[in-house]
Design a protein around this motif. Sequence first.
Motif, PDB file in Angstrom:
ATOM      1  N   GLU A  53     -11.676   4.837  -7.979  1.00 51.61           N
ATOM      2  CA  GLU A  53     -12.826   4.587  -8.846  1.00 51.61           C
ATOM      3  C   GLU A  53     -13.257   5.853  -9.574  1.00 51.61           C
ATOM      4  OE1 GLU A  53     -17.583   3.523  -8.522  1.00 51.61           O
ATOM      5  OE2 GLU A  53     -16.292   3.252  -6.781  1.00 51.61           O
ATOM      6  N   LYS A  54     -13.322   6.971  -8.864  1.00 52.60           N
ATOM      7  CA  LYS A  54     -13.875   8.207  -9.431  1.00 52.60           C
ATOM      8  C   LYS A  54     -12.891   8.949 -10.334  1.00 52.60           C
ATOM      9  CE  LYS A  54     -17.789   7.896  -7.160  1.00 52.60           C
ATOM     10  NZ  LYS A  54     -19.069   7.661  -7.857  1.00 52.60           N
ATOM     11  N   SER A  55     -11.607   8.580 -10.270  1.00 51.10           N
ATOM     12  CA  SER A  55     -10.598   9.362 -10.981  1.00 51.10           C
ATOM     13  C   SER A  55     -10.311   8.881 -12.396  1.00 51.10           C
ATOM     14  CB  SER A  55      -9.291   9.354 -10.179  1.00 51.10           C
ATOM     15  OG  SER A  55      -8.790   8.040 -10.093  1.00 51.10           O
ATOM     16  N   GLY A  56     -10.935   7.784 -12.837  1.00 55.48           N
ATOM     17  CA  GLY A  56     -10.702   7.277 -14.186  1.00 55.48           C
ATOM     18  C   GLY A  56      -9.570   6.279 -14.293  1.00 55.48           C
ATOM     19  N   ILE A  57      -8.900   5.977 -13.184  1.00 59.26           N
ATOM     20  CA  ILE A  57      -7.791   5.025 -13.219  1.00 59.26           C
ATOM     21  C   ILE A  57      -8.292   3.638 -13.604  1.00 59.26           C
ATOM     22  CG2 ILE A  57      -6.081   3.858 -11.764  1.00 59.26           C
ATOM     23  CD1 ILE A  57      -5.724   6.474 -10.258  1.00 59.26           C
ATOM     24  N   ALA A  58      -9.504   3.300 -13.167  1.00 63.85           N
ATOM     25  CA  ALA A  58     -10.059   1.977 -13.476  1.00 63.85           C
ATOM     26  C   ALA A  58     -10.234   1.786 -14.981  1.00 63.85           C
ATOM     27  CB  ALA A  58     -11.399   1.799 -12.761  1.00 63.85           C
ATOM     28  N   LYS A  59     -10.725   2.791 -15.674  1.00 62.37           N
ATOM     29  CA  LYS A  59     -10.934   2.686 -17.128  1.00 62.37           C
ATOM     30  C   LYS A  59      -9.603   2.486 -17.849  1.00 62.37           C
ATOM     31  CE  LYS A  59     -13.401   3.008 -20.967  1.00 62.37           C
ATOM     32  NZ  LYS A  59     -12.340   2.867 -21.956  1.00 62.37           N
ATOM     33  N   ASN A  60      -8.577   3.213 -17.452  1.00 60.67           N
ATOM     34  CA  ASN A  60      -7.262   3.055 -18.067  1.00 60.67           C
ATOM     35  C   ASN A  60      -6.727   1.646 -17.845  1.00 60.67           C
ATOM     36  OD1 ASN A  60      -7.410   5.725 -18.790  1.00 60.67           O
ATOM     37  ND2 ASN A  60      -6.133   6.465 -17.104  1.00 60.67           N
ATOM     38  N   LEU A  61      -6.953   1.124 -16.650  1.00 58.91           N
ATOM     39  CA  LEU A  61      -6.479  -0.222 -16.331  1.00 58.91           C
ATOM     40  C   LEU A  61      -7.190  -1.266 -17.183  1.00 58.91           C
ATOM     41  CD1 LEU A  61      -4.739  -2.051 -14.532  1.00 58.91           C
ATOM     42  CD2 LEU A  61      -6.605  -2.056 -12.878  1.00 58.91           C
ATOM     43  N   PHE A  62      -8.500  -1.128 -17.338  1.00 58.61           N
ATOM     44  CA  PHE A  62      -9.269  -2.078 -18.150  1.00 58.61           C
ATOM     45  C   PHE A  62      -8.748  -2.091 -19.586  1.00 58.61           C
ATOM     46  CE2 PHE A  62     -12.845  -3.399 -20.793  1.00 58.61           C
ATOM     47  CZ  PHE A  62     -13.304  -4.515 -20.114  1.00 58.61           C
ATOM     48  N   ASP A  63      -8.527  -0.925 -20.142  1.00 51.62           N
ATOM     49  CA  ASP A  63      -8.039  -0.839 -21.524  1.00 51.62           C
ATOM     50  C   ASP A  63      -6.651  -1.456 -21.659  1.00 51.62           C
ATOM     51  OD1 ASP A  63     -10.380   0.452 -22.204  1.00 51.62           O
ATOM     52  OD2 ASP A  63      -9.529   2.466 -22.077  1.00 51.62           O
ATOM     53  N   ALA A  64      -5.790  -1.235 -20.654  1.00 59.20           N
ATOM     54  CA  ALA A  64      -4.428  -1.753 -20.729  1.00 59.20           C
ATOM     55  C   ALA A  64      -4.411  -3.276 -20.666  1.00 59.20           C
ATOM     56  CB  ALA A  64      -3.589  -1.169 -19.592  1.00 59.20           C
ATOM     57  N   ILE A  65      -5.172  -3.861 -19.748  1.00 58.77           N
ATOM     58  CA  ILE A  65      -5.201  -5.324 -19.631  1.00 58.77           C
ATOM     59  C   ILE A  65      -5.830  -5.945 -20.872  1.00 58.77           C
ATOM     60  CG2 ILE A  65      -6.074  -7.262 -18.275  1.00 58.77           C
ATOM     61  CD1 ILE A  65      -5.967  -5.473 -15.813  1.00 58.77           C
ATOM     62  N   GLN A  66      -6.832  -5.280 -21.422  1.00 57.79           N
ATOM     63  CA  GLN A  66      -7.507  -5.799 -22.610  1.00 57.79           C
ATOM     64  C   GLN A  66      -6.542  -5.905 -23.789  1.00 57.79           C
ATOM     65  OE1 GLN A  66     -11.141  -3.748 -23.691  1.00 57.79           O
ATOM     66  NE2 GLN A  66     -10.906  -4.330 -25.836  1.00 57.79           N
ATOM     67  N   MET A  67      -5.577  -4.983 -23.896  1.00 56.69           N
ATOM     68  CA  MET A  67      -4.614  -5.041 -24.992  1.00 56.69           C
ATOM     69  C   MET A  67      -3.846  -6.364 -24.997  1.00 56.69           C
ATOM     70  SD  MET A  67      -2.811  -1.318 -25.385  1.00 56.69           S
ATOM     71  CE  MET A  67      -1.965  -1.521 -23.824  1.00 56.69           C
ATOM     72  N   TRP A  68      -3.535  -6.886 -23.809  1.00 59.61           N
ATOM     73  CA  TRP A  68      -2.724  -8.091 -23.714  1.00 59.61           C
ATOM     74  C   TRP A  68      -3.572  -9.361 -23.720  1.00 59.61           C
ATOM     75  CZ3 TRP A  68       2.306  -7.328 -24.379  1.00 59.61           C
ATOM     76  CH2 TRP A  68       2.831  -6.064 -24.074  1.00 59.61           C
ATOM     77  N   MET A  69      -4.742  -9.315 -23.111  1.00 64.34           N
ATOM     78  CA  MET A  69      -5.547 -10.528 -22.951  1.00 64.34           C
ATOM     79  C   MET A  69      -6.696 -10.640 -23.943  1.00 64.34           C
ATOM     80  SD  MET A  69      -5.907 -11.058 -18.831  1.00 64.34           S
ATOM     81  CE  MET A  69      -4.480 -11.444 -17.823  1.00 64.34           C
ATOM     82  N   LEU A 106      -1.869   9.540  -7.369  1.00 64.45           N
ATOM     83  CA  LEU A 106      -2.126   8.882  -8.646  1.00 64.45           C
ATOM     84  C   LEU A 106      -3.243   9.574  -9.411  1.00 64.45           C
ATOM     85  CD1 LEU A 106      -1.928   5.077  -7.737  1.00 64.45           C
ATOM     86  CD2 LEU A 106      -0.171   6.521  -8.776  1.00 64.45           C
ATOM     87  N   SER A 107      -4.289   9.981  -8.708  1.00 71.52           N
ATOM     88  CA  SER A 107      -5.402  10.679  -9.358  1.00 71.52           C
ATOM     89  C   SER A 107      -4.959  12.003  -9.932  1.00 71.52           C
ATOM     90  CB  SER A 107      -6.545  10.889  -8.361  1.00 71.52           C
ATOM     91  OG  SER A 107      -7.010   9.660  -7.862  1.00 71.52           O
ATOM     92  N   LEU A 108      -4.091  12.694  -9.207  1.00 70.22           N
ATOM     93  CA  LEU A 108      -3.583  13.983  -9.687  1.00 70.22           C
ATOM     94  C   LEU A 108      -2.740  13.782 -10.940  1.00 70.22           C
ATOM     95  CD1 LEU A 108      -3.460  17.008  -9.004  1.00 70.22           C
ATOM     96  CD2 LEU A 108      -1.385  16.530  -7.683  1.00 70.22           C
ATOM     97  N   ILE A 109      -1.870  12.772 -10.923  1.00 73.30           N
ATOM     98  CA  ILE A 109      -1.030  12.485 -12.084  1.00 73.30           C
ATOM     99  C   ILE A 109      -1.878  12.058 -13.278  1.00 73.30           C
ATOM    100  CG2 ILE A 109       0.757  10.942 -12.985  1.00 73.30           C
ATOM    101  CD1 ILE A 109       1.926  10.844 -10.150  1.00 73.30           C
ATOM    102  N   ASN A 110      -2.921  11.280 -12.997  1.00 74.38           N
ATOM    103  CA  ASN A 110      -3.801  10.771 -14.053  1.00 74.38           C
ATOM    104  C   ASN A 110      -4.704  11.850 -14.632  1.00 74.38           C
ATOM    105  OD1 ASN A 110      -4.797   8.302 -15.480  1.00 74.38           O
ATOM    106  ND2 ASN A 110      -6.723   8.875 -14.499  1.00 74.38           N
ATOM    107  N   GLY A 111      -4.792  12.987 -13.968  1.00 77.51           N
ATOM    108  CA  GLY A 111      -5.663  14.058 -14.423  1.00 77.51           C
ATOM    109  C   GLY A 111      -7.117  13.866 -14.050  1.00 77.51           C
ATOM    110  N   GLY A 112      -7.385  12.921 -13.144  1.00 74.86           N
ATOM    111  CA  GLY A 112      -8.770  12.649 -12.770  1.00 74.86           C
ATOM    112  C   GLY A 112      -9.191  13.262 -11.452  1.00 74.86           C
ATOM    113  N   LEU A 113      -8.289  14.020 -10.820  1.00 79.65           N
ATOM    114  CA  LEU A 113      -8.615  14.625  -9.529  1.00 79.65           C
ATOM    115  C   LEU A 113      -9.235  15.996  -9.757  1.00 79.65           C
ATOM    116  CD1 LEU A 113      -8.443  14.295  -6.453  1.00 79.65           C
ATOM    117  CD2 LEU A 113      -6.237  15.470  -6.535  1.00 79.65           C
ATOM    118  N   SER A 114     -10.474  16.126  -9.340  1.00 79.89           N
ATOM    119  CA  SER A 114     -11.179  17.399  -9.447  1.00 79.89           C
ATOM    120  C   SER A 114     -12.021  17.590  -8.198  1.00 79.89           C
ATOM    121  CB  SER A 114     -12.087  17.404 -10.683  1.00 79.89           C
ATOM    122  OG  SER A 114     -13.109  16.426 -10.558  1.00 79.89           O
TER     123      SER A 114
END
Length: 439
Positions: A74-90, A262-270
């Motif tokens: 939740e805190k790493s920004g992965i959720a926002k990326n997921l929302f945007d990706a699903i929105q592109m298709w649906m 995943l958070s580290l790869i996503n750049g959201g781990l701080s």
Amino acid sequence: MDIMIAALMFPGLFLMIFLGIPIAFSLAVISVMAGWFAFGPMVFQQLYGSIYSAASNYVLSSIPLFVLMGAILEKSGIAKNLFDAIQMWMGKLPGGLSLTTIAMAAVFAAASGVVGAVEIMIGLMAIPAMQAYRYNNALISGTICAGGSLGTIIPPTVIVVVYAALAQLSIGALFAAIIFPGLIMLSLFALYVLGRCLLRPQDGPAVTTQDVERPLGEKLGITFKALVPPIMLMIAVLGSLLGGIASPTEAAAVGVAGALILSLINGGLSARSLNDSLAMTVRITAMILLIVAGGTMFTGIFAVNGGDRMVAEIAESLGGGQLSVILFFLAVTFVLGFVLDWTSIVLICVPIFTPIVRSLGIDPIWFAVMVLVTIQTSYLTPPMASSIFYLKSIAPADITYGQMCRGVVPFIMAQLLTLAIVASFPAIATWLPDRVVGF
């Protein structure tokens, strides 16, 4: 006299909760008061044994790890990326943003399993997006509340860990048992949204093309980056558990390690996001385990005062065999859901129900799935709906309580239909555990 004390424990508990006393302390106070009639001053020593038993339950050690996994995601920004990706298709479908919200809730319910966290996370992202397209407020409310409630029925979920530990069931088997019912419920949610928005396009307009249109290669790349990692994480956690490779605690540790990567790869781990994740984990875990201790005390004293005999006698007096007992227990669970959270319901009901269920020859896995669906339904059912209270804490002022209540009704119907399907066809809950657990 003892049975009368047991009978008064629930009204006393409800009274304390309505007075605003936290559930964990309400459970403890009622346990001490009722236990005094059975043990006198020795009640504190008896209750210490209940607390120690709960605190030393190794299976429950997986709870903070599952919570931490969800908090990191939740805190790493992965959720926002997921929302945007699903929105592109649906997004271009009728009710596309509602469908996006439900799909994202399913993925993150599987990733964290904590209802409140999932609902608040998706609500903060979905409400502004849907209001920008003038979605019906009732549909917005129902979608977010129903999506958040999937944290109960999409594995892995914390409630299954607690339930299985109390009922002495295999956690892996119960995770496997809720997969098909969860998919059925998810499909019913999506069909309702799609059908409503086809009949009433103004309730859920499609997203304009320029907001979601991208070259196919770019869309595939964004989707791969946003969707595949959380799904792979879910597969790693469930696969290690269902395959008998890892214990629940070890599987949860795999999930935490995967979430960190995943958070580290996503750049959201701080340092800040990690600190926030740990703080959230401590708060949620402390709340759950305090209620676990209180619930263990409550059920122990309830049994000592003859409460288990009282429930067994009520079940026997109903007549009608297994069906009447199941309906009675599910009705009790549903009513308790109006005033208690899932932790309290499971801690109070499972130790009371399980011996009776086993003695009647009812499949405990099948019964557990029906209880979980019932608890999930009680989350959404007004007037004391936990999901509505979660939404109210983040919703803008123009989304009213009345709109929230109207919005959840169709999703409650979908949950009850899921319950009826599982009740009518037990193999939906029992077939997969028989095939995969420990295979």
